[in-house]
Design a protein around this motif. Structure first.
Motif: not given
Length: 380
Positions: A357-377
């Motif tokens: 309930y306290n998850t935000t759209k901004e957090q989702i975007i950041k989490a997806a971007c961080e995931t992309a960085k980790v996967v690429s690395r």
């Protein structure tokens, strides 16, 4: 660094209102609910009021709600209680290969006690086949236990169709709804459910409390003995503060259900869109349709689940996998094994993201971007 919690399928933070109600109860409502004086009557009234709300939330009757210490006890009470109560009719039980271990390990114990258990397979989306279920039903089948929505990949089973299939059979229908309750609209009468398990800590309530719905005609042999609490079905002085916390969590969850569903579905779309825009290779475990909106399980080819979890945690992103990670070894998720087989690479590269309930759209975007960085690395 902002820490982002995306592991709500594991447990949820308590809602501030739940904490407030519990603190108030612990400070002021200390009477034993079994006592006849005013202090006891106050405690009993709080329990009765909570039981009414819980029953109403699934279309049940008040006397069909049994308070437990959580989902595990509710599952165990359903399986062992029915097995002992109906063993004179038959000793065959049907479940699935992707159940929570509270069901699977209970079934394994029942097998040692002389019961026969059939474990239904699932397809690559995580769904059972109604044809398989129908084929496995026997004259001595006394219980069918199939989870409502899977905690790892989110797949929802055809619960209403299962209930309809069992309508003219003696077998009782139990569903572990721990992950689905509070996010899916559940009506035990419409779905033909006889027993249903719920845990408070999955809906922003306290840990250590839950309930089992058991239809009033079900002969449920108790697992604990002592007092006459819960209509002699579960002995022990009631956990009043936690029951009050569960009541408040259910009340809030009911009010927010539509809003949460819409938000979580959007979060899934945003997360997938972000990965796609950054050319990250991934595969969806499960299906987007007919799945729990708050659970997103993704496979990232060329990565390793342990490295993914550690790197995401270092980036402030709390997620999980269906694997039990230990030093130097990974025990594959039994859910993913059932879906894709023991040789699938998805067993070692899948991550579960789950929203609250306290998850935000901004957090989702950041989490997806961080995931992309980790996967690429990790793939370099």
């Amino acid at each position: 660094m902002e820490r982002i919690y995306l592991d709500h399928a594991a447990t949820t933070p308590m809602h501030p209102s739940v904490v407030e109600k519990m603190m108030e109860a612990m400070a002021n409502t200390f009477g034993n609910p079994s006592s006849i004086h005013s202090f006891g009557r106050e405690a009993r009234h709080s329990i009765d009021t909570a039981r009414e709300e819980l029953a109403r939330s699934i279309g049940a009757k008040e006397n069909e709600i049994i308070f437990t210490s959580g989902g595990t006890e509710a599952d165990n009470m359903a399986l062992f209680g029915v097995a002992e109560g109906y063993q004179h009719i038959g000793k065959h039980i049907i479940t699935t290969k992707i159940e929570h271990h509270a069901v699977l390990h209970a079934c394994q114990k029942l097998e040692k006690l002389g019961f026969e258990v059939t474990y239904l397979p699932v397809d690559e989306t995580g769904k059972i086949s109604l044809t398989d279920l129908s084929r496995e039903l026997r004259e001595d089948t006394i219980l069918v236990s199939i989870m409502y929505g899977n905690n790892e990949v989110g797949t929802i089973q055809p619960i209403s169709e299962i209930g309809q299939l069992l309508k003219d059979h003696q077998a009782l229908f139990h569903t572990d709804a721990v992950q689905a309750y509070g996010i899916e609209g559940i009506d035990v009468n419409r779905c033909g459910i006889d027993l249903l398990s719920v845990s408070a800590h999955k809906i922003n309530g306290p840990k250590g409390i839950g309930f089992l719905f058991s239809r009033d005609h079900v002969k449920l042999v108790p697992r604990s003995f002592g007092g006459d609490q819960e209509r002699k079905r579960r002995a022990g002085t009631e956990n009043l503060a936690s029951i009050i916390g569960l009541h408040e969590a259910v009340r809030i969850s009911g009010k927010m259900q539509t809003e949460k569903r819409s938000a979580f579905i959007e979060y899934k779309e945003i997360f997938i869109q972000q990965l796609t825009e950054q050319n990250i290779e991934f595969k969806l475990n499960g299906i987007l349709e007919e799945s729990l909106p708050h659970v997103l399980n993704l496979s990232f080819p060329g990565t390793n689940v342990e490295a993914m979890l550690v790197n995401l945690d270092l980036a402030g992103i709390a997620v999980s996998s269906g694997s039990a990670c230990t030093a130097g070894s990974v025990k594959p998720s039994h859910v993913l094994v059932a879906m894709f087989g023991e040789e699938s690479e998805r067993l070692t590269n899948s991550i579960r993201y789950s929203f609250g309930y306290n998850t935000t759209k901004e957090q989702i975007i950041k989490a997806a971007c961080e995931t992309a960085k980790v996967v690429s690395r990790l793939k370099k």
